[in-house]
Design a protein around this motif. Structure first.
Motif, PDB file in Angstrom:
ATOM      1  N   PHE A  13       0.813  -1.210   0.000  1.00 25.75           N
ATOM      2  CA  PHE A  13       0.000   0.000   0.000  1.00 25.75           C
ATOM      3  C   PHE A  13       0.848   1.262   0.000  1.00 25.75           C
ATOM      4  CE2 PHE A  13       0.411  -1.224   4.452  1.00 25.75           C
ATOM      5  CZ  PHE A  13       0.623  -0.034   5.124  1.00 25.75           C
ATOM      6  N   GLY A  14       2.157   1.139   0.264  1.00 17.74           N
ATOM      7  CA  GLY A  14       3.044   2.279   0.113  1.00 17.74           C
ATOM      8  C   GLY A  14       3.079   2.759  -1.328  1.00 17.74           C
ATOM      9  N   LYS A  15       3.064   1.811  -2.279  1.00 16.93           N
ATOM     10  CA  LYS A  15       3.031   2.184  -3.693  1.00 16.93           C
ATOM     11  C   LYS A  15       1.735   2.909  -4.026  1.00 16.93           C
ATOM     12  CE  LYS A  15       4.015  -1.851  -5.606  1.00 16.93           C
ATOM     13  NZ  LYS A  15       4.372  -2.851  -6.648  1.00 16.93           N
ATOM     14  N   ARG A  16       0.642   2.437  -3.446  1.00 17.16           N
ATOM     15  CA  ARG A  16      -0.644   3.106  -3.676  1.00 17.16           C
ATOM     16  C   ARG A  16      -0.608   4.529  -3.123  1.00 17.16           C
ATOM     17  NH1 ARG A  16      -5.255   0.063  -5.001  1.00 17.16           N
ATOM     18  NH2 ARG A  16      -4.959  -2.208  -5.084  1.00 17.16           N
ATOM     19  N   LEU A  17      -0.003   4.685  -1.945  1.00  9.78           N
ATOM     20  CA  LEU A  17       0.098   6.015  -1.352  1.00  9.78           C
ATOM     21  C   LEU A  17       0.878   6.954  -2.255  1.00  9.78           C
ATOM     22  CD1 LEU A  17      -0.090   8.100   0.948  1.00  9.78           C
ATOM     23  CD2 LEU A  17       1.951   7.033   1.952  1.00  9.78           C
ATOM     24  N   VAL A  18       2.039   6.514  -2.728  1.00  7.76           N
ATOM     25  CA  VAL A  18       2.861   7.360  -3.592  1.00  7.76           C
ATOM     26  C   VAL A  18       2.097   7.728  -4.858  1.00  7.76           C
ATOM     27  CG1 VAL A  18       4.952   7.462  -4.998  1.00  7.76           C
ATOM     28  CG2 VAL A  18       5.044   6.485  -2.696  1.00  7.76           C
ATOM     29  N   LEU A 196      -9.810 -11.480  13.980  1.00  7.72           N
ATOM     30  CA  LEU A 196      -8.818 -10.538  13.475  1.00  7.72           C
ATOM     31  C   LEU A 196      -9.485  -9.422  12.684  1.00  7.72           C
ATOM     32  CD1 LEU A 196      -6.163 -13.121  12.219  1.00  7.72           C
ATOM     33  CD2 LEU A 196      -6.164 -11.889  14.399  1.00  7.72           C
ATOM     34  N   GLY A 197      -8.853  -8.249  12.690  1.00  9.77           N
ATOM     35  CA  GLY A 197      -9.342  -7.114  11.926  1.00  9.77           C
ATOM     36  C   GLY A 197      -8.591  -6.976  10.611  1.00  9.77           C
ATOM     37  N   TYR A 198      -9.220  -6.287   9.653  1.00 16.15           N
ATOM     38  CA  TYR A 198      -8.654  -6.161   8.307  1.00 16.15           C
ATOM     39  C   TYR A 198      -8.903  -4.766   7.745  1.00 16.15           C
ATOM     40  CZ  TYR A 198      -8.734 -11.288   8.498  1.00 16.15           C
ATOM     41  OH  TYR A 198      -8.564 -12.604   8.876  1.00 16.15           O
ATOM     42  N   ILE A 199      -8.086  -4.405   6.749  1.00 16.16           N
ATOM     43  CA  ILE A 199      -8.311  -3.190   5.981  1.00 16.16           C
ATOM     44  C   ILE A 199      -7.872  -3.432   4.545  1.00 16.16           C
ATOM     45  CG2 ILE A 199      -6.048  -2.194   6.541  1.00 16.16           C
ATOM     46  CD1 ILE A 199      -7.382   0.574   6.487  1.00 16.16           C
ATOM     47  N   ASP A 200      -8.620  -2.888   3.615  1.00 15.70           N
ATOM     48  CA  ASP A 200      -8.270  -2.949   2.199  1.00 15.70           C
ATOM     49  C   ASP A 200      -7.064  -2.054   1.923  1.00 15.70           C
ATOM     50  OD1 ASP A 200      -8.937  -3.356  -0.759  1.00 15.70           O
ATOM     51  OD2 ASP A 200      -9.157  -1.184  -0.580  1.00 15.70           O
ATOM     52  N   SER A 201      -6.147  -2.499   1.070  1.00 20.88           N
ATOM     53  CA  SER A 201      -4.909  -1.757   0.832  1.00 20.88           C
ATOM     54  C   SER A 201      -5.152  -0.363   0.262  1.00 20.88           C
ATOM     55  CB  SER A 201      -3.972  -2.551  -0.091  1.00 20.88           C
ATOM     56  OG  SER A 201      -4.600  -2.850  -1.322  1.00 20.88           O
ATOM     57  N   GLU A 202      -6.162  -0.222  -0.561  1.00 21.61           N
ATOM     58  CA  GLU A 202      -6.460   1.102  -1.101  1.00 21.61           C
ATOM     59  C   GLU A 202      -7.021   2.007  -0.014  1.00 21.61           C
ATOM     60  OE1 GLU A 202      -6.678   4.375  -3.511  1.00 21.61           O
ATOM     61  OE2 GLU A 202      -5.576   2.506  -3.805  1.00 21.61           O
ATOM     62  N   ASP A 203      -7.856   1.465   0.873  1.00 20.57           N
ATOM     63  CA  ASP A 203      -8.342   2.249   2.008  1.00 20.57           C
ATOM     64  C   ASP A 203      -7.176   2.690   2.894  1.00 20.57           C
ATOM     65  OD1 ASP A 203     -10.971   2.097   1.268  1.00 20.57           O
ATOM     66  OD2 ASP A 203     -11.627   0.813   2.909  1.00 20.57           O
ATOM     67  N   ALA A 204      -6.210   1.800   3.084  1.00 20.55           N
ATOM     68  CA  ALA A 204      -5.052   2.140   3.909  1.00 20.55           C
ATOM     69  C   ALA A 204      -4.307   3.334   3.321  1.00 20.55           C
ATOM     70  CB  ALA A 204      -4.118   0.942   4.034  1.00 20.55           C
ATOM     71  N   ALA A 205      -4.046   3.280   2.026  1.00 18.75           N
ATOM     72  CA  ALA A 205      -3.327   4.367   1.361  1.00 18.75           C
ATOM     73  C   ALA A 205      -4.141   5.653   1.381  1.00 18.75           C
ATOM     74  CB  ALA A 205      -2.993   3.971  -0.075  1.00 18.75           C
ATOM     75  N   ARG A 206      -5.436   5.542   1.126  1.00 21.62           N
ATOM     76  CA  ARG A 206      -6.278   6.736   1.086  1.00 21.62           C
ATOM     77  C   ARG A 206      -6.409   7.377   2.464  1.00 21.62           C
ATOM     78  NH1 ARG A 206     -11.298   6.955   0.031  1.00 21.62           N
ATOM     79  NH2 ARG A 206     -11.820   4.794   0.550  1.00 21.62           N
ATOM     80  N   PHE A 207      -6.487   6.544   3.515  1.00 14.74           N
ATOM     81  CA  PHE A 207      -6.643   7.136   4.848  1.00 14.74           C
ATOM     82  C   PHE A 207      -5.380   7.870   5.274  1.00 14.74           C
ATOM     83  CE2 PHE A 207      -6.743   7.282   9.497  1.00 14.74           C
ATOM     84  CZ  PHE A 207      -7.987   7.876   9.686  1.00 14.74           C
ATOM     85  N   ILE A 208      -4.222   7.368   4.900  1.00 13.25           N
ATOM     86  CA  ILE A 208      -2.976   8.065   5.224  1.00 13.25           C
ATOM     87  C   ILE A 208      -2.983   9.454   4.592  1.00 13.25           C
ATOM     88  CG2 ILE A 208      -0.486   8.097   4.896  1.00 13.25           C
ATOM     89  CD1 ILE A 208      -0.525   5.040   5.035  1.00 13.25           C
ATOM     90  N   GLN A 209      -3.340   9.527   3.311  1.00 16.28           N
ATOM     91  CA  GLN A 209      -3.377  10.831   2.652  1.00 16.28           C
ATOM     92  C   GLN A 209      -4.487  11.702   3.228  1.00 16.28           C
ATOM     93  OE1 GLN A 209      -3.505  10.723  -1.630  1.00 16.28           O
ATOM     94  NE2 GLN A 209      -3.738  12.938  -1.806  1.00 16.28           N
ATOM     95  N   PHE A 210      -5.620  11.103   3.546  1.00 13.40           N
ATOM     96  CA  PHE A 210      -6.723  11.828   4.165  1.00 13.40           C
ATOM     97  C   PHE A 210      -6.267  12.468   5.481  1.00 13.40           C
ATOM     98  CE2 PHE A 210     -10.245  11.756   7.257  1.00 13.40           C
ATOM     99  CZ  PHE A 210     -11.230  12.478   6.589  1.00 13.40           C
ATOM    100  N   ALA A 211      -5.526  11.716   6.279  1.00 14.18           N
ATOM    101  CA  ALA A 211      -5.027  12.230   7.551  1.00 14.18           C
ATOM    102  C   ALA A 211      -4.089  13.412   7.331  1.00 14.18           C
ATOM    103  CB  ALA A 211      -4.316  11.128   8.328  1.00 14.18           C
ATOM    104  N   ALA A 212      -3.290  13.342   6.267  1.00 16.91           N
ATOM    105  CA  ALA A 212      -2.394  14.448   5.944  1.00 16.91           C
ATOM    106  C   ALA A 212      -3.202  15.675   5.519  1.00 16.91           C
ATOM    107  CB  ALA A 212      -1.431  14.034   4.840  1.00 16.91           C
ATOM    108  N   ASP A 213      -4.165  15.467   4.653  1.00 18.44           N
ATOM    109  CA  ASP A 213      -4.981  16.583   4.161  1.00 18.44           C
ATOM    110  C   ASP A 213      -5.784  17.232   5.282  1.00 18.44           C
ATOM    111  OD1 ASP A 213      -4.067  16.191   1.569  1.00 18.44           O
ATOM    112  OD2 ASP A 213      -5.755  14.913   1.001  1.00 18.44           O
TER     113      ASP A 213
END
Length: 297
Positions: A13-18, A196-213
């Motif tokens: 998901f780092g690639k998705r974030l970039v 166990l809990g889970y998150i979709d990789s695209e959601d992970a990348a989007r939430f990181i950017q959302f938190a920044a914004d």
């Protein structure tokens, strides 16, 4: 144009974030060891560093006075590595966003952010090679958060991700289960009722950017609401594959589930949901991925 420094970011998901940052118009620099090829071409700038060697950070960042609106730390596995990054980049960071893990919590379900307090946790500086196994992974992330929130002089955010899943998951952990159920092979699980809990990789990348914004600060548990027991997961796979799942004790490494946790571990994601970010439903994410892996040869 906002400037982003992504430390790591060439896998999963780092690639998705970039990619998302670039597509959103950010000026992106990625800092890695340079060993993993990336698909970004000339859309990013690159620096070569080794998180275990502070001198490489000084060489990479010391020759410039660039101010980064956000630093996205995707590759930290020791408190020393956070300390080095904060010190080398001192005065040149607007917001530090750190990829942590739900493993900072003791075992249990619906773990809230308040159940691990990085603002008061005693700091003990060690290198990543001194943190061994599952217990070491839990402690190194706790320590890294503690250093960030107690010693960093910048706004900071920690993402305590549950298990990240997606079609781009290079670890193959979820696919392991689908492949073995499909082939009629046993899966080693000691506690099938572990949730166990889970998150979709695209959601992970989007939430990181959302938190920044949105300039979110402090620890957050991003993830799809809810959790699944390993038994429920394998039953779901077996139903989709029109077969049965075979669960056995984890006596052989090759058949042991990579999700064979000692006990349940899932986050309460209500704080992250309250920000207004919409996470995909767990049923939709899991069912879609099961079908994807069933069709993958």
């Amino acid at each position: 144009m906002k400037k982003a420094l992504v430390i790591g970011g060439t896998q999963f998901f780092g690639k998705r974030l970039v990619r998302n940052l670039v597509d959103s118009g950010w000026d992106v620099t990625i800092a890695t060891r340079g060993r993993t090829p990336d698909p970004f071409g000339d859309s990013v700038q690159r620096l070569i560093i080794d998180r275990e060697d502070r001198k490489t950070l000084e060489e990479a960042f010391g020759s410039t006075d660039t101010f980064y609106d956000c630093v996205f730390d995707q590759s930290c596995y020791s408190p020393i590595e956070v300390k080095d990054a904060l010190e080398v980049l001192k005065g040149r960071v607007g917001h530090y966003l750190f990829t942590s893990t739900m493993s900072v919590y003791d075992y249990g379900t619906s773990k809230k952010e308040t159940e691990y307090d990085p603002y008061t946790y005693p700091i003990e500086l060690k290198s990543r090679r001194e943190y061994i196994g599952v217990s070491g992974y839990k402690e190194t992330k706790r320590q890294a958060e503690a250093v960030l929130f107690q010693t960093g002089d910048v706004p900071a955010t920690a993402f305590r991700f549950p298990l990240v899943i997606g079609e781009d998951d290079y670890t193959g952990r979820l696919q392991f289960h689908v492949d073995r159920v499909k082939a009629g092979l046993p899966i080693g699980i000691d506690n099938p009722e572990s949730r166990l809990g889970y998150i979709d990789s695209e959601d992970a990348a989007r939430f990181i950017q959302f938190a920044a914004d949105q300039k979110l600060q402090g620890p957050y548990n991003p993830g799809s609401p809810g959790d699944l027991s390993l038994q429920e997961l394998l039953d779901r796979i077996a139903h989709a594959a029109n077969t049965e799942a075979i669960i056995v004790p984890s006596t052989e490494k090759e058949s042991t589930s990579p999700y064979n946790f000692e006990a349940s571990l899932s986050p309460d994601v209500s704080k992250a949901v309250a920000t207004g970010f919409e996470f995909r439903k767990l049923d939709d994410v899991m069912d879609g991925l099961i079908q994807y892996y069933l069709q993958t040869e």
